[in-house]
Enzyme design. Structure first.
Site, PDB file in Angstrom:
ATOM      1  N   GLY A  72      87.858   3.409  27.901  1.00 55.11           N
ATOM      2  CA  GLY A  72      86.845   3.695  28.922  1.00 55.11           C
ATOM      3  C   GLY A  72      86.849   2.609  29.996  1.00 55.11           C
ATOM      4  O   GLY A  72      86.849   2.900  31.202  1.00 55.11           O
ATOM      5  N   HIS A  73      86.880   1.329  29.565  1.00 54.06           N
ATOM      6  CA  HIS A  73      86.913   0.230  30.540  1.00 54.06           C
ATOM      7  C   HIS A  73      88.198   0.290  31.379  1.00 54.06           C
ATOM      8  O   HIS A  73      88.187   0.030  32.578  1.00 54.06           O
ATOM      9  CB  HIS A  73      86.890  -1.127  29.834  1.00 54.06           C
ATOM     10  N   HIS A  84      87.884  -1.097  25.786  1.00 54.37           N
ATOM     11  CA  HIS A  84      88.500   0.120  25.251  1.00 54.37           C
ATOM     12  C   HIS A  84      88.988   0.959  26.430  1.00 54.37           C
ATOM     13  O   HIS A  84      88.838   0.558  27.594  1.00 54.37           O
ATOM     14  CB  HIS A  84      87.507   0.896  24.373  1.00 54.37           C
ATOM     15  N   LYS A  95      78.698   6.729  31.433  1.00 52.23           N
ATOM     16  CA  LYS A  95      78.123   6.819  30.081  1.00 52.23           C
ATOM     17  C   LYS A  95      76.757   6.134  30.054  1.00 52.23           C
ATOM     18  O   LYS A  95      75.815   6.619  29.456  1.00 52.23           O
ATOM     19  CB  LYS A  95      79.042   6.182  29.057  1.00 52.23           C
ATOM     20  N   ARG A 110      80.313  -0.248  20.777  1.00 49.77           N
ATOM     21  CA  ARG A 110      79.460  -0.191  19.577  1.00 49.77           C
ATOM     22  C   ARG A 110      79.946   0.837  18.556  1.00 49.77           C
ATOM     23  O   ARG A 110      79.452   0.837  17.429  1.00 49.77           O
ATOM     24  CB  ARG A 110      78.007   0.085  19.981  1.00 49.77           C
ATOM     25  N   GLN A 166      70.065  -9.213  28.295  1.00 46.66           N
ATOM     26  CA  GLN A 166      69.845  -7.760  28.252  1.00 46.66           C
ATOM     27  C   GLN A 166      69.693  -7.246  26.827  1.00 46.66           C
ATOM     28  O   GLN A 166      69.569  -6.041  26.614  1.00 46.66           O
ATOM     29  CB  GLN A 166      70.937  -7.017  29.012  1.00 46.66           C
TER      30      GLN A 166
END
Ligand code: PAF
Length: 282
Positions: free
Chosen positions: A36-37, A34, A149, A187, A61
């Site tokens: 952000g990436h 998205h 984040k 998510r 993880q």
């Protein structure tokens, strides 16, 4: 744009760049990219000649009852986004390449992983630090960019890099938010329309206490109670934790004497969202 699937090929690619004195940056991701990436890629580009984006949904993880299988994936869309972002290469190993039969090594950061998300996700950070070490060893970067984040993840990785003398500069990139304030996350896709609307309460509550702190309220208990009360007005929100912590140690603070972070995890239905904001004393 090059796509590489094996650690050996990835190392060869990076070795060749290093021999030409090129600076290499890596942006580790689990895909389903998205904005952000993409902001991480842009920051990486400012610090390097070549930008590698890794895409790997790391099984180790995720806890046993977490969303590894259902974690959103969209390979074709990710390739298009990485290509248009101006990155040079995608490293996308298969799980059997990462963890072949007989695999038995891990990297663990001790104290920092025992706070915040580490309490309910006790194996999560060991999975992260192990895979990030492997991604670093494959991509051989000079610089790596991670989003703020995942603030605890960023601090844990910084600690690991310092403790293990990894010769890599770690850059933290600011949180990218939707127009209504919700922090971008892969998510967010899980949220129903009602949950998505309800989740606006998180950034509203965080912005409010950032302003309260800037106006002189430095009592951490009062500030965190304010966030609790604010988020509790939203019936769809179920609070996992809200903590005000020291930036370096992630230990709880009672008074904001120097910059601190307020970090939270809140469920909306089955979706657990995390967010944070830095509280500044001056
Ligand atoms: O932040 C993430 O997406 C992941 O935790 C990371 C750093 C790519 C490791 O799998």
């Amino acid at each position: 744009m090059q796509i590489i699937n094996s650690a050996k090929d990835m190392q060869r690619y990076s070795d060749a760049l290093r021999q030409q004195n090129k600076r290499v940056a890596v942006v580790p991701t689990m895909g389903y990219l998205h904005e952000g990436h993409l902001s991480l890629v842009r920051i990486a580009r400012e610090h390097a000649d070549t930008v590698i984006v890794t895409i790997f949904v790391n099984p180790t993880q995720f806890g046993p009852n977490e969303d590894y299988k259902s974690y959103p994936r969209d390979w074709d869309r990710d390739v298009k986004l990485v290509t248009s972002s101006g990155a040079d290469c995608i490293y996308a190993p298969e799980p059997v390449e990462m963890y072949p039969e007989g695999y038995q090594t891990s990297v663990r950061v001790d104290k920092l992983t025992q706070h915040l998300c580490g309490i309910v996700r006790p194996t999560h950070f060991e999975g992260v630090t192990t895979v990030v070490t492997k991604l670093f060893n494959a991509t051989k970067p000079h610089v790596a960019v991670f989003g703020e984040k995942d603030f605890q993840q960023l601090q844990v990785i910084r600690r690991m890099v310092r403790d293990l003398d990894m010769d890599i500069e770690i850059i933290g990139a600011p949180i990218v938010r939707e127009p209504d304030g919700l922090a971008m996350s892969s998510r967010n896709k899980y949220l129903s329309a009602e949950e998505r609307k309800a989740a606006q309460v998180l950034s509203r509550a965080l912005f409010e206490i950032r302003d309260m702190c800037a106006q002189g309220e430095h009592d951490a208990l009062k500030l965190s109670q304010h966030v609790w009360q604010n988020i509790s007005t939203e019936p769809l929100a179920k609070i996992d934790y809200i903590k005000i912590c020291d930036l370096e140690t992630l230990e709880d603070v009672t008074r904001i004497r120097r910059n601190a972070v307020v970090a939270l995890a809140v469920f909306f239905g089955k979706t657990r969202l995390i967010d944070n904001i830095i509280l500044k004393t001056a």
